[in-house]
Design a protein around this motif. Structure first.
Motif, mmCIF file in Angstrom:
data_model
loop_
_atom_site.group_PDB
_atom_site.id
_atom_site.type_symbol
_atom_site.label_atom_id
_atom_site.label_comp_id
_atom_site.label_asym_id
_atom_site.label_seq_id
_atom_site.Cartn_x
_atom_site.Cartn_y
_atom_site.Cartn_z
ATOM 1 N N MET A 166 1.181 -1.421 -0.259
ATOM 2 C CA MET A 166 0.013 0.440 -0.043
ATOM 3 C C MET A 166 0.828 0.801 -0.223
ATOM 4 N N ARG A 167 0.031 2.171 -0.660
ATOM 5 C CA ARG A 167 0.945 3.669 -0.271
ATOM 6 C C ARG A 167 1.525 4.164 1.121
ATOM 7 N N ASP A 168 1.091 3.642 2.023
ATOM 8 C CA ASP A 168 1.215 3.897 3.265
ATOM 9 C C ASP A 168 1.992 3.782 3.913
ATOM 10 N N GLY A 169 2.176 2.096 2.961
ATOM 11 C CA GLY A 169 4.430 1.127 3.338
ATOM 12 C C GLY A 169 3.501 0.230 3.844
ATOM 13 N N SER A 170 2.267 -0.261 4.489
ATOM 14 C CA SER A 170 1.673 -1.176 5.006
ATOM 15 C C SER A 170 1.216 -2.431 4.221
ATOM 16 N N ARG A 171 0.938 -3.473 4.431
ATOM 17 C CA ARG A 171 1.546 -4.511 3.499
ATOM 18 C C ARG A 171 -0.213 -4.850 2.982
ATOM 19 N N PHE A 172 -0.980 -5.068 1.813
ATOM 20 C CA PHE A 172 -1.655 -5.397 0.748
ATOM 21 C C PHE A 172 -2.057 -6.727 1.615
ATOM 22 N N THR A 173 -1.015 -7.162 1.996
ATOM 23 C CA THR A 173 -1.879 -8.697 2.461
ATOM 24 C C THR A 173 -2.073 -8.347 4.408
ATOM 25 N N ASP A 174 -1.631 -7.428 4.915
ATOM 26 C CA ASP A 174 -2.571 -7.356 6.733
ATOM 27 C C ASP A 174 -4.206 -7.015 6.308
ATOM 28 N N ARG A 175 -4.662 -7.156 5.462
ATOM 29 C CA ARG A 175 -6.085 -6.188 4.725
ATOM 30 C C ARG A 175 -7.095 -7.290 5.021
ATOM 31 N N ALA A 176 -7.976 -6.965 6.145
ATOM 32 C CA ALA A 176 -8.381 -8.600 5.966
ATOM 33 C C ALA A 176 -9.190 -8.670 5.314
ATOM 34 N N ASP A 177 -9.343 -8.085 3.686
ATOM 35 C CA ASP A 177 -10.739 -8.651 2.922
ATOM 36 C C ASP A 177 -9.634 -8.704 1.372
ATOM 37 N N TYR A 178 -8.562 -8.842 1.909
ATOM 38 C CA TYR A 178 -7.635 -8.800 0.455
ATOM 39 C C TYR A 178 -7.759 -10.270 0.061
ATOM 40 N N THR A 179 -7.837 -11.179 0.368
ATOM 41 C CA THR A 179 -7.986 -12.315 -0.989
ATOM 42 C C THR A 179 -9.987 -12.392 -1.319
ATOM 43 N N THR A 180 -10.416 -11.662 -1.034
ATOM 44 C CA THR A 180 -11.935 -11.162 -1.868
ATOM 45 C C THR A 180 -11.512 -10.283 -2.833
ATOM 46 N N MET A 181 -10.701 -9.042 -2.397
ATOM 47 C CA MET A 181 -10.879 -8.150 -3.121
ATOM 48 C C MET A 181 -11.003 -8.358 -4.521
ATOM 49 N N GLN A 182 -11.995 -7.399 -5.062
ATOM 50 C CA GLN A 182 -11.264 -7.608 -6.373
ATOM 51 C C GLN A 182 -10.893 -6.417 -7.181
ATOM 52 N N TYR A 183 -10.860 -6.832 -8.829
ATOM 53 C CA TYR A 183 -9.773 -6.041 -9.541
ATOM 54 C C TYR A 183 -10.542 -4.538 -9.347
ATOM 55 N N MET A 184 -11.526 -3.879 -9.198
ATOM 56 C CA MET A 184 -11.576 -2.522 -9.403
ATOM 57 C C MET A 184 -10.644 -2.026 -8.141
ATOM 58 N N ASP A 185 -11.132 -2.474 -7.226
ATOM 59 C CA ASP A 185 -10.704 -1.962 -5.761
ATOM 60 C C ASP A 185 -8.956 -2.104 -5.314
#
Length: 592
Positions: free
Chosen positions: A318-337
């Protein structure tokens, strides 16, 4: 004058020669009357560039299309099943060893110029010759491991050398390092050579040394079966030294225009090589020298659907330096998001929801086209955003081979592998690369379990893992990833099923770029023409496509290709044609 370069090629065709390694050039020019002036030397070494440069497509996808992060419509036979053998293997023929012969012939006859050119010009040209010899042998060692070392053209009667066994990897690599050290010391930094970033200079030699020594140091560290771990640090330190010299004395820096959403990709789509950052590259010019990369990236038949895969895309921060994979919804996030607030290199490497290009003369939003991508992450890094180049080999964007960014990454990785990465190293390497991509460059507090698991839990060292993450984001499709996977001894990453974008429900049509038009639906069967939604691409589940969850999940592709990794594939077999001529090349490489 052009004959000077061609005479060596003529010699390879002489049937009277016992071997192409000992064929002497035959021409009206004798060796005594040739290579005696600066213009002779320049002509001959320019011939090396014309003959030995990698092609633009080798850089843009080449071996990387078979690496872990790329889905491609068809894999290479070498990786499919266990059918490859020494009868199919090439790379040991007249054309291959003939390259070395041209180099050694030049070096053997270079003394003709002594006293007729300045010492600086003489030493520069010897450095150029030795650069190309190191370059040639690096490719041979990567492919075959042990190979015979030759540093002179051979006499026809020297059968001991012509038919000698292979030299050990460590012998050949030490010789490569000697050649690189000479080139790095003696090749010129004169502005007339460096200003175009297309010729061999001291800086190009240092870049090659940085890359080769990192490769060999990590290869020896992770390939413990070689028993060369104790010498790994020697090559890692040589990589560090070459990188440091480029970083402290070289004229290069990262390109920074201030626009984090465009500055990275501008390095790959501009006509002129950006010599601020590009150390060495291939120059193209409109109407003079052009290529077909854009055509192949936007062709349903001419290209191979090169696409990134979801597990790799997940590693972009993520731009704030955090991990995308630390997001609770990363496994089901759609292309638009999933592109929102991400490392800007992602949107500059593959088509994103905000991507636009000129179509029939008008700039329009353009979504991934599933006749050109297998996963939804359609490669665009090297493409010119104008469909005028589709169907024509008219693309004129120049191709970087070595960039300053890679030198920073080589330095950081070598230091990390030596256990010497720290805040100072980070702040001069990884941090500026991330900040150029709009990402906070802070040092992570701990290692990332997702990245560690991706790399088979080979290490939990946060510095090594973060450098690997960064290499992926920064150097995607620049001709280094396949070699990275080989040197890290992670070949089994290659035969995984490729996963693409997330689809919440089979049968539903989805708008991928927010323009109000539905773009794709995954279905069991393509609907009749009258029931089709205008503009929707129907991805049919079957032999080549499926959803990971059955009626939802990631688009999966490539499960029917039969790719199968075996550790013997870290090296290729010595071709049967070579071992029949020279049985001393045996024993065969392990497993073959």
């Amino acid at each position: 004058m052009k004959k000077y370069w061609l005479i060596g090629l003529y010699a390879l065709a002489l049937t009277s020669c016992d071997s192409f390694l000992n064929c002497e050039p035959e021409n009206s020019f004798s060796s005594e009357g040739f290579l005696e002036s600066e213009s002779d030397l320049r002509l001959y070494t320019n011939g090396f560039l014309q003959s030995f440069l990698p092609s633009e497509e080798t850089i843009a996808w080449g071996g990387d299309q078979y690496a872990d992060y790329c889905a491609t419509r068809s894999s290479t036979t070498f990786l499919i099943g266990d059918t490859w053998d020494d009868t199919q293997q090439g790379g040991w023929g007249t054309d291959d060893w003939g390259e070395l012969r041209q180099i050694n012939y030049f070096l053997d006859h270079l003394p003709n110029a002594k006293g007729k050119v300045t010492d600086a010009i003489y030493l520069h040209n010897e450095g150029v010759g030795r650069f190309w010899r190191a370059y040639f042998y690096y490719g041979m060692v990567r492919t075959f491991g042990d190979v015979p070392w030759y540093e002179t053209t051979l006499d026809v009667d020297n059968r001991d050398e012509l038919y000698k066994p292979r030299d050990k990897r460590e012998v050949v690599m030490d010789k490569i390092l000697e050649d690189l050290d000479f080139a790095c010391t003696n090749c010129s930094t004169d502005k007339t050579l460096t200003e175009s970033s297309t010729l061999i200079t001291k800086w190009v030699a240092l870049a090659l040394k940085s890359r080769i020594c990192l490769f060999e140091g990590t290869y020896r560290k992770y390939h413990t079966e070689l028993g060369l771990q104790n010498s790994a640090d020697k090559f890692l330190r040589a990589s560090v030294a070459a990188s440091e010299e480029l970083m402290t004395k070289g004229p290069y820096k990262l390109v920074s225009t201030g626009d984090v959403e465009t500055q990275y990709r501008s390095l790959f789509t501009s006509e002129d090589l950006n010599t601020t950052e590009v150390i060495w590259g291939i120059s193209f010019k409109k109407d003079l020298r052009m290529h077909s990369i854009t055509w192949k990236l936007f062709s349903a038949s001419f290209g191979a659907n090169w696409s990134l895969v979801r597990p790799f895309v997940n590693m972009y921060l993520m731009r704030d330096g955090s991990r995308f994979t630390d997001r609770a919804d990363y496994t089901t996030m759609q292309y638009m998001d999933e592109f929102q607030s991400r490392d800007c290199r992602l949107m500059q490497t593959v088509i994103s929801p905000s991507y636009q290009r000129k179509i029939s003369g008008t700039v329009k939003p353009d979504a991934p086209n599933f006749s050109m991508t297998s996963t939804g992450y359609q490669l665009v890094k090297w493409a010119i955003d104008d469909d005028v180049h589709v169907g024509k080999a008219t693309a004129n964007n120049s191709i970087p081979i070595f960039r300053y960014a890679e030198i920073l990454l080589n330095y950081a990785e070598a230091k990390a592998e030596l256990g010497e990465c720290d805040e100072a190293v980070w702040n001069t390497t990884i941090k500026p690369l991330r900040e150029r991509a709009g990402v906070d460059g802070k040092i992570p507090a701990a290692y990332d379990p997702y990245v560690a698991a991706y790399f088979k839990n080979q290490t939990t060292d946060k510095w090594i893992l973060e450098v690997r993450r960064e290499r992926g984001a920064e150097l995607a499709f620049e001709g280094v990833r396949y070699d990275d996977i080989m040197r890290w001894k992670l070949g089994d990453l290659i035969d995984k099923v490729w996963q693409g974008i997330y689809i919440p429900q089979k049968g539903e049509a989805y708008d991928l770029n927010g323009d109000g038009v539905k773009d794709v639906a995954v279905v069991d069967k393509e609907p009749p023409a009258g029931d089709k939604i205008k503009g929707v691409q129907y991805v049919v589940i079957g032999k080549t496509n499926r959803l990971s969850g059955g009626d939802h999940g990631y688009i999966e592709f490539g499960f029917n290709q039969g790719r199968k990794w075996e550790d013997k594939k870290y090296l290729h077999p010595i071709p049967l044609t070579a071992t029949q001529i020279n049985p001393a090349l045996l024993p065969q490489n392990p497993g073959w």
